[in-house]
Design a protein around this motif. Sequence first.
Motif, PDB file in Angstrom:
ATOM      1  N   LEU A  55       0.819  -1.222   0.000  1.00 51.34           N
ATOM      2  CA  LEU A  55       0.000   0.000   0.000  1.00 51.34           C
ATOM      3  C   LEU A  55       0.849   1.267   0.000  1.00 51.34           C
ATOM      4  O   LEU A  55       0.511   2.260   0.637  1.00 51.34           O
ATOM      5  CB  LEU A  55      -0.977  -0.007   1.183  1.00 51.34           C
ATOM      6  CG  LEU A  55      -2.022  -1.119   1.136  1.00 51.34           C
ATOM      7  CD1 LEU A  55      -2.804  -1.172   2.441  1.00 51.34           C
ATOM      8  CD2 LEU A  55      -2.966  -0.927  -0.038  1.00 51.34           C
ATOM      9  N   SER A  78      -4.068  -6.247  -4.208  1.00 55.83           N
ATOM     10  CA  SER A  78      -5.248  -5.425  -4.529  1.00 55.83           C
ATOM     11  C   SER A  78      -4.950  -4.486  -5.695  1.00 55.83           C
ATOM     12  O   SER A  78      -3.797  -4.135  -5.942  1.00 55.83           O
ATOM     13  CB  SER A  78      -5.690  -4.623  -3.301  1.00 55.83           C
ATOM     14  OG  SER A  78      -4.654  -3.800  -2.851  1.00 55.83           O
ATOM     15  N   HIS A  80      -4.673  -1.024  -7.889  1.00 56.39           N
ATOM     16  CA  HIS A  80      -4.234   0.340  -7.566  1.00 56.39           C
ATOM     17  C   HIS A  80      -4.255   1.192  -8.827  1.00 56.39           C
ATOM     18  O   HIS A  80      -4.322   0.675  -9.949  1.00 56.39           O
ATOM     19  CB  HIS A  80      -2.811   0.344  -7.004  1.00 56.39           C
ATOM     20  CG  HIS A  80      -2.669  -0.319  -5.684  1.00 56.39           C
ATOM     21  ND1 HIS A  80      -3.171   0.212  -4.518  1.00 56.39           N
ATOM     22  CD2 HIS A  80      -2.078  -1.490  -5.338  1.00 56.39           C
ATOM     23  CE1 HIS A  80      -2.883  -0.583  -3.508  1.00 56.39           C
ATOM     24  NE2 HIS A  80      -2.226  -1.632  -3.981  1.00 56.39           N
ATOM     25  N   CYS A 114      -3.588   6.984  -5.135  1.00 58.35           N
ATOM     26  CA  CYS A 114      -4.329   5.834  -5.635  1.00 58.35           C
ATOM     27  C   CYS A 114      -5.812   6.099  -5.429  1.00 58.35           C
ATOM     28  O   CYS A 114      -6.236   6.419  -4.316  1.00 58.35           O
ATOM     29  CB  CYS A 114      -3.907   4.563  -4.890  1.00 58.35           C
ATOM     30  SG  CYS A 114      -4.919   3.120  -5.293  1.00 58.35           S
ATOM     31  N   HIS A 117      -7.182   3.794  -2.760  1.00 61.32           N
ATOM     32  CA  HIS A 117      -6.572   3.942  -1.435  1.00 61.32           C
ATOM     33  C   HIS A 117      -6.013   5.366  -1.326  1.00 61.32           C
ATOM     34  O   HIS A 117      -4.800   5.571  -1.491  1.00 61.32           O
ATOM     35  CB  HIS A 117      -5.456   2.910  -1.245  1.00 61.32           C
ATOM     36  CG  HIS A 117      -5.881   1.516  -1.578  1.00 61.32           C
ATOM     37  ND1 HIS A 117      -5.649   0.948  -2.811  1.00 61.32           N
ATOM     38  CD2 HIS A 117      -6.558   0.594  -0.848  1.00 61.32           C
ATOM     39  CE1 HIS A 117      -6.151  -0.281  -2.816  1.00 61.32           C
ATOM     40  NE2 HIS A 117      -6.715  -0.519  -1.642  1.00 61.32           N
ATOM     41  N   HIS A 119      -5.037   7.301   0.823  1.00 65.70           N
ATOM     42  CA  HIS A 119      -3.910   7.597   1.720  1.00 65.70           C
ATOM     43  C   HIS A 119      -2.567   7.323   1.041  1.00 65.70           C
ATOM     44  O   HIS A 119      -1.538   7.818   1.485  1.00 65.70           O
ATOM     45  CB  HIS A 119      -4.015   6.764   3.006  1.00 65.70           C
ATOM     46  CG  HIS A 119      -3.825   5.298   2.771  1.00 65.70           C
ATOM     47  ND1 HIS A 119      -4.828   4.502   2.277  1.00 65.70           N
ATOM     48  CD2 HIS A 119      -2.733   4.514   2.920  1.00 65.70           C
ATOM     49  CE1 HIS A 119      -4.369   3.260   2.149  1.00 65.70           C
ATOM     50  NE2 HIS A 119      -3.101   3.241   2.531  1.00 65.70           N
TER      51      HIS A 119
END
Length: 129
Positions: A55, A78, A80, A114, A117, A119
């Motif tokens: 991440l 996952s 992105h 992203c 995501h 963050h």
Amino acid sequence: MSGLMKNNAIKRRAVLVARIIMVGATGVLVASTGLSRFANAAGNHREYLVEIRNLRFVPEELEVAVGDTIRWINQDISPHTATALDGEWDTQELIQGQSHSLVVTQEMAGEYYCLFHPHMRGKIRLRQE
């Protein structure tokens, strides 16, 4: 083949093998840092690799020149994206193992994130050439 010629041939092979190992090890080191730069066939432009893993964008910040290429590769399970905060550029969705490259333009300077995501942040700085 005389002993001296055989000895010289063995030494040449050993030097060649050492060079091949050194080049291979250098390539692994460069690729693993995420800072790899490759000469572009079109000139002095470089290619930079940004890995998406755990991440995070690795490296989080890049200093590049207009005309260089940035390649993002997703190493996470996952999906992105790498997307400009203002939405002006985007890699589209990258699933695990996929990559996408963009040629750097003046407008790409600044932060990106992203979409899935928010963050996750990265930054592109432009270097004057």
